[in-house]
Design an enzyme around this catalytic site. Sequence first.
Site, PDB file in Angstrom:
ATOM      1  N   ARG A  97      14.601-121.782 -14.871  1.00 27.84           N
ATOM      2  CA  ARG A  97      13.734-122.050 -16.024  1.00 27.84           C
ATOM      3  C   ARG A  97      13.239-120.779 -16.691  1.00 27.84           C
ATOM      4  O   ARG A  97      13.184-120.682 -17.921  1.00 27.84           O
ATOM      5  CB  ARG A  97      12.513-122.858 -15.576  1.00 27.84           C
ATOM      6  CG  ARG A  97      12.679-124.331 -15.794  1.00 27.84           C
ATOM      7  CD  ARG A  97      11.685-125.144 -15.005  1.00 27.84           C
ATOM      8  NE  ARG A  97      12.334-126.389 -14.645  1.00 27.84           N
ATOM      9  CZ  ARG A  97      12.230-127.524 -15.326  1.00 27.84           C
ATOM     10  NH1 ARG A  97      11.452-127.604 -16.369  1.00 27.84           N
ATOM     11  NH2 ARG A  97      12.898-128.598 -14.946  1.00 27.84           N
ATOM     12  N   HIS A 128      20.747-120.962 -14.120  1.00 32.50           N
ATOM     13  CA  HIS A 128      20.020-122.185 -14.457  1.00 32.50           C
ATOM     14  C   HIS A 128      18.504-122.033 -14.458  1.00 32.50           C
ATOM     15  O   HIS A 128      17.799-122.904 -14.951  1.00 32.50           O
ATOM     16  CB  HIS A 128      20.388-123.309 -13.473  1.00 32.50           C
ATOM     17  CG  HIS A 128      19.818-123.113 -12.103  1.00 32.50           C
ATOM     18  ND1 HIS A 128      18.531-123.480 -11.765  1.00 32.50           N
ATOM     19  CD2 HIS A 128      20.344-122.573 -10.977  1.00 32.50           C
ATOM     20  CE1 HIS A 128      18.298-123.184 -10.494  1.00 32.50           C
ATOM     21  NE2 HIS A 128      19.378-122.629  -9.993  1.00 32.50           N
ATOM     22  N   GLU A 158      13.277-124.400   5.321  1.00 37.33           N
ATOM     23  CA  GLU A 158      13.288-123.235   4.418  1.00 37.33           C
ATOM     24  C   GLU A 158      11.857-122.887   3.997  1.00 37.33           C
ATOM     25  O   GLU A 158      11.535-122.759   2.813  1.00 37.33           O
ATOM     26  CB  GLU A 158      14.207-123.449   3.212  1.00 37.33           C
ATOM     27  CG  GLU A 158      14.592-122.122   2.544  1.00 37.33           C
ATOM     28  CD  GLU A 158      15.622-122.267   1.436  1.00 37.33           C
ATOM     29  OE1 GLU A 158      16.827-122.401   1.734  1.00 37.33           O
ATOM     30  OE2 GLU A 158      15.237-122.233   0.255  1.00 37.33           O
ATOM     31  N   HIS A 178      25.843-125.481 -14.865  1.00 38.60           N
ATOM     32  CA  HIS A 178      24.832-126.447 -14.429  1.00 38.60           C
ATOM     33  C   HIS A 178      24.812-127.589 -15.442  1.00 38.60           C
ATOM     34  O   HIS A 178      25.115-127.390 -16.619  1.00 38.60           O
ATOM     35  CB  HIS A 178      23.482-125.722 -14.392  1.00 38.60           C
ATOM     36  CG  HIS A 178      22.375-126.471 -13.726  1.00 38.60           C
ATOM     37  ND1 HIS A 178      21.740-127.529 -14.326  1.00 38.60           N
ATOM     38  CD2 HIS A 178      21.772-126.317 -12.515  1.00 38.60           C
ATOM     39  CE1 HIS A 178      20.787-127.979 -13.516  1.00 38.60           C
ATOM     40  NE2 HIS A 178      20.798-127.268 -12.407  1.00 38.60           N
ATOM     41  N   GLU A 228       8.980-122.878  -8.677  1.00 38.25           N
ATOM     42  CA  GLU A 228       9.336-122.892  -7.251  1.00 38.25           C
ATOM     43  C   GLU A 228       8.326-122.166  -6.366  1.00 38.25           C
ATOM     44  O   GLU A 228       8.043-122.617  -5.252  1.00 38.25           O
ATOM     45  CB  GLU A 228      10.742-122.307  -7.056  1.00 38.25           C
ATOM     46  CG  GLU A 228      11.874-123.178  -7.600  1.00 38.25           C
ATOM     47  CD  GLU A 228      12.101-123.042  -9.105  1.00 38.25           C
ATOM     48  OE1 GLU A 228      11.477-122.148  -9.728  1.00 38.25           O
ATOM     49  OE2 GLU A 228      12.881-123.828  -9.678  1.00 38.25           O
ATOM     50  N   ASP A 270      11.774-125.824  -2.403  1.00 40.73           N
ATOM     51  CA  ASP A 270      10.732-125.513  -3.390  1.00 40.73           C
ATOM     52  C   ASP A 270      10.874-126.251  -4.717  1.00 40.73           C
ATOM     53  O   ASP A 270      10.390-125.782  -5.744  1.00 40.73           O
ATOM     54  CB  ASP A 270      10.750-123.998  -3.652  1.00 40.73           C
ATOM     55  CG  ASP A 270      12.142-123.495  -4.006  1.00 40.73           C
ATOM     56  OD1 ASP A 270      12.983-124.308  -4.444  1.00 40.73           O
ATOM     57  OD2 ASP A 270      12.400-122.287  -3.845  1.00 40.73           O
TER      58      ASP A 270
HETATM   59  C1  UD1 Z   1      15.955-128.108 -10.396  1.00 41.26           C
HETATM   60  C2  UD1 Z   1      14.716-127.552  -9.677  1.00 41.26           C
HETATM   61  C3  UD1 Z   1      14.942-126.082  -9.298  1.00 41.26           C
HETATM   62  C4  UD1 Z   1      16.258-125.898  -8.541  1.00 41.26           C
HETATM   63  C5  UD1 Z   1      17.403-126.500  -9.346  1.00 41.26           C
HETATM   64  C6  UD1 Z   1      18.706-126.415  -8.583  1.00 41.26           C
HETATM   65  C7  UD1 Z   1      12.470-128.364 -10.321  1.00 41.26           C
HETATM   66  C8  UD1 Z   1      11.411-128.381 -11.354  1.00 41.26           C
HETATM   67  N1  UD1 Z   1      13.560-127.622 -10.573  1.00 41.26           N
HETATM   68  O1  UD1 Z   1      16.067-127.423 -11.637  1.00 41.26           O
HETATM   69  O2  UD1 Z   1      13.860-125.645  -8.481  1.00 41.26           O
HETATM   70  O3  UD1 Z   1      16.490-124.524  -8.325  1.00 41.26           O
HETATM   71  O4  UD1 Z   1      17.119-127.890  -9.612  1.00 41.26           O
HETATM   72  O5  UD1 Z   1      19.805-126.675  -9.414  1.00 41.26           O
HETATM   73  O6  UD1 Z   1      12.365-129.032  -9.312  1.00 41.26           O
HETATM   74  N2  UD1 Z   1      21.187-132.804 -15.000  1.00 41.26           N
HETATM   75  C9  UD1 Z   1      22.198-133.742 -15.089  1.00 41.26           C
HETATM   76  N3  UD1 Z   1      22.886-134.075 -13.938  1.00 41.26           N
HETATM   77  C10 UD1 Z   1      22.613-133.520 -12.733  1.00 41.26           C
HETATM   78  C11 UD1 Z   1      21.587-132.543 -12.654  1.00 41.26           C
HETATM   79  C12 UD1 Z   1      20.874-132.221 -13.792  1.00 41.26           C
HETATM   80  O7  UD1 Z   1      22.484-134.261 -16.161  1.00 41.26           O
HETATM   81  O8  UD1 Z   1      23.267-133.853 -11.737  1.00 41.26           O
HETATM   82  C13 UD1 Z   1      20.443-132.446 -16.228  1.00 41.26           C
HETATM   83  C14 UD1 Z   1      19.463-133.560 -16.659  1.00 41.26           C
HETATM   84  O9  UD1 Z   1      19.401-133.591 -18.045  1.00 41.26           O
HETATM   85  C15 UD1 Z   1      18.146-133.056 -16.064  1.00 41.26           C
HETATM   86  C16 UD1 Z   1      18.289-131.559 -16.302  1.00 41.26           C
HETATM   87  O10 UD1 Z   1      19.648-131.263 -15.991  1.00 41.26           O
HETATM   88  O11 UD1 Z   1      17.014-133.628 -16.701  1.00 41.26           O
HETATM   89  C17 UD1 Z   1      17.371-130.665 -15.531  1.00 41.26           C
HETATM   90  O12 UD1 Z   1      17.224-131.082 -14.188  1.00 41.26           O
HETATM   91  P1  UD1 Z   1      15.865-130.716 -13.377  1.00 41.26           P
HETATM   92  O13 UD1 Z   1      15.989-131.218 -11.989  1.00 41.26           O
HETATM   93  O14 UD1 Z   1      14.675-131.105 -14.163  1.00 41.26           O
HETATM   94  O15 UD1 Z   1      15.818-129.129 -13.386  1.00 41.26           O
HETATM   95  P2  UD1 Z   1      16.837-128.038 -12.895  1.00 41.26           P
HETATM   96  O16 UD1 Z   1      16.821-126.962 -13.915  1.00 41.26           O
HETATM   97  O17 UD1 Z   1      18.116-128.676 -12.501  1.00 41.26           O
HETATM   98  N1  UDP Z   2      27.036-124.712  -5.914  1.00 45.28           N
HETATM   99  C1  UDP Z   2      28.009-125.712  -5.920  1.00 45.28           C
HETATM  100  N2  UDP Z   2      28.756-125.901  -7.072  1.00 45.28           N
HETATM  101  C2  UDP Z   2      28.556-125.168  -8.192  1.00 45.28           C
HETATM  102  C3  UDP Z   2      27.555-124.169  -8.179  1.00 45.28           C
HETATM  103  C4  UDP Z   2      26.804-123.976  -7.029  1.00 45.28           C
HETATM  104  O1  UDP Z   2      28.217-126.403  -4.925  1.00 45.28           O
HETATM  105  O2  UDP Z   2      29.273-125.382  -9.183  1.00 45.28           O
HETATM  106  C5  UDP Z   2      26.211-124.522  -4.696  1.00 45.28           C
HETATM  107  C6  UDP Z   2      26.044-123.113  -4.177  1.00 45.28           C
HETATM  108  O3  UDP Z   2      27.056-122.773  -3.263  1.00 45.28           O
HETATM  109  C7  UDP Z   2      24.670-123.166  -3.509  1.00 45.28           C
HETATM  110  C8  UDP Z   2      23.919-124.178  -4.336  1.00 45.28           C
HETATM  111  O4  UDP Z   2      24.890-124.927  -5.042  1.00 45.28           O
HETATM  112  O5  UDP Z   2      24.752-123.667  -2.179  1.00 45.28           O
HETATM  113  C9  UDP Z   2      22.978-123.506  -5.285  1.00 45.28           C
HETATM  114  O6  UDP Z   2      22.431-124.444  -6.163  1.00 45.28           O
HETATM  115  P1  UDP Z   2      21.623-124.035  -7.471  1.00 45.28           P
HETATM  116  O7  UDP Z   2      22.102-122.713  -7.959  1.00 45.28           O
HETATM  117  O8  UDP Z   2      21.709-125.206  -8.371  1.00 45.28           O
HETATM  118  O9  UDP Z   2      20.113-123.969  -6.964  1.00 45.28           O
HETATM  119  P2  UDP Z   2      19.219-122.825  -6.250  1.00 45.28           P
HETATM  120  O10 UDP Z   2      19.921-122.365  -5.024  1.00 45.28           O
HETATM  121  O11 UDP Z   2      19.005-121.740  -7.251  1.00 45.28           O
HETATM  122  O12 UDP Z   2      17.938-123.542  -5.962  1.00 45.28           O
END
Ligand code: UD1
Ligand code: UDP
Length: 373
Positions: free
Chosen positions: A213, A211, A120, A244, A134, A98
């Site tokens: 939003r 994490h 999923e 995160h 999502e 999602d």
């Molecule tokens: C995204 C997804 C959310 C999912 C989550 C899992 C969208 C809009 N959101 O949210 O559905 O549950 O991932 O974690 O699709 N960043 C880094 N390095 C990384 C990852 C993230 O620096 O490896 C930072 C960057 O500044 C990035 C910000 O985190 O711009 C946010 O990442 P983004 O993918 O926009 O949103 P998430 O809150 O991670």
């Molecule tokens: N996870 C991980 N390392 C971490 C935190 C979470 O590998 O430090 C794994 C966790 O076991 C799960 C997934 O990441 O499988 C969840 O990711 P996240 O919470 O970012 O996204 P969501 O599931 O809410 O979409």
Amino acid sequence: MKKIKVMSVFGTRPEAIKMAPLVKVLENDERFDSIVCVTAQHREMLDSVLKMFKIKPQYDLNIMAHGQTIVDISNKVLKGVDEIIKICNPHIVLVHGDTSTTFNAALAAFYNKVPVGHIEAGLRSYDMYSPFPEEGNRKLTGVITTLHFAPTKTNEENLLFEGINKEKIYVTGNTVIDALLSVVDRNHVFEEIVLNNIDFENKKIILLTTHRRENWGDPMKNIFNAIIELVNRNKDVEVVFPMHKNPSIRELAYKYFNEYKQRIHLIEPLEYVEFANLMAKVHLIMTDSGGIQEEAPALGKPVMVLRTETERPEAVESGTVKLAGVEKDRIVNVADKLINDKKAYESMTQSANPYGDGMACSRIVEIIAENFM
Ligand code: UD1
Ligand code: UDP
């Protein structure tokens, strides 16, 4: 023999964890030509999973940028995946879950008239703004999907309720269980030094992740204040918080927890193998994550969900997950009970696992073969 060309597209950590075991099954089956395209909506958190599962994507759109919006992500994914589809001409594009990668990759496939397989499928909160974006992403993806891979019967019922053809819905279990079972090991030795120094025997360790939003702002502050109160009230409690990578979450965490370094451990995101084995060792998990709600019941580990709703009611029904909301007092009260009331705690530790048997990926692969051979 003509091979079925399957293009898997993913971009964030949870998509990668849940698609990795599927990619491995596809790679090892000679009926398929497996192509992996990562959007890299996440960078470090994606690369860590790719490395662990030894997946080398053929295409990497490398779209992550700090501070980008959902629209920025969407534009880049739609355009980037469209170009790769035109180069590869896959028989099917697989997307997961999602995120904005999920929906826009599916949309790119749809515009190229390539069938979409949605892994999923069918999770619903029935609130378009929670989780946001999502709930919208998964509903929109469902509309343009050809094969719906639903983890549970409840997910199938949600899709039927929306008028999806029953013959195109397959209940497979969740691929996260396939991933989890491949990494949990009773004898795991942590690489992360902070974890090696924690006294899991004599302390009650809480694992925190957050994490979402819709939790940015006041809900996140409430959660952090609740953690501080719990640590002040319970001298045997310590907290591990793998943060995160999102800078706004990290800045707030450093600000709130600066004075509690001995008891609240702020660490980098953990590699999946480390995180899964940490889940198996802690006393209690507090999280707003989706995937963790699916993994914890398989480990019999109590989870407090820091949200007002969940699209994973099976985990609540199984007894291992409790919706704790985002108000400070309620979070403190629920956690306090699980820390100090043995009976309440034990009632949540029975190991019922509603999300599958670890064979979801091989089921999905057979279904793709049946549909495309
Ligand atoms: C995204 C997804 C959310 C999912 C989550 C899992 C969208 C809009 N959101 O949210 O559905 O549950 O991932 O974690 O699709 N960043 C880094 N390095 C990384 C990852 C993230 O620096 O490896 C930072 C960057 O500044 C990035 C910000 O985190 O711009 C946010 O990442 P983004 O993918 O926009 O949103 P998430 O809150 O991670
Ligand atoms: N996870 C991980 N390392 C971490 C935190 C979470 O590998 O430090 C794994 C966790 O076991 C799960 C997934 O990441 O499988 C969840 O990711 P996240 O919470 O970012 O996204 P969501 O599931 O809410 O979409």
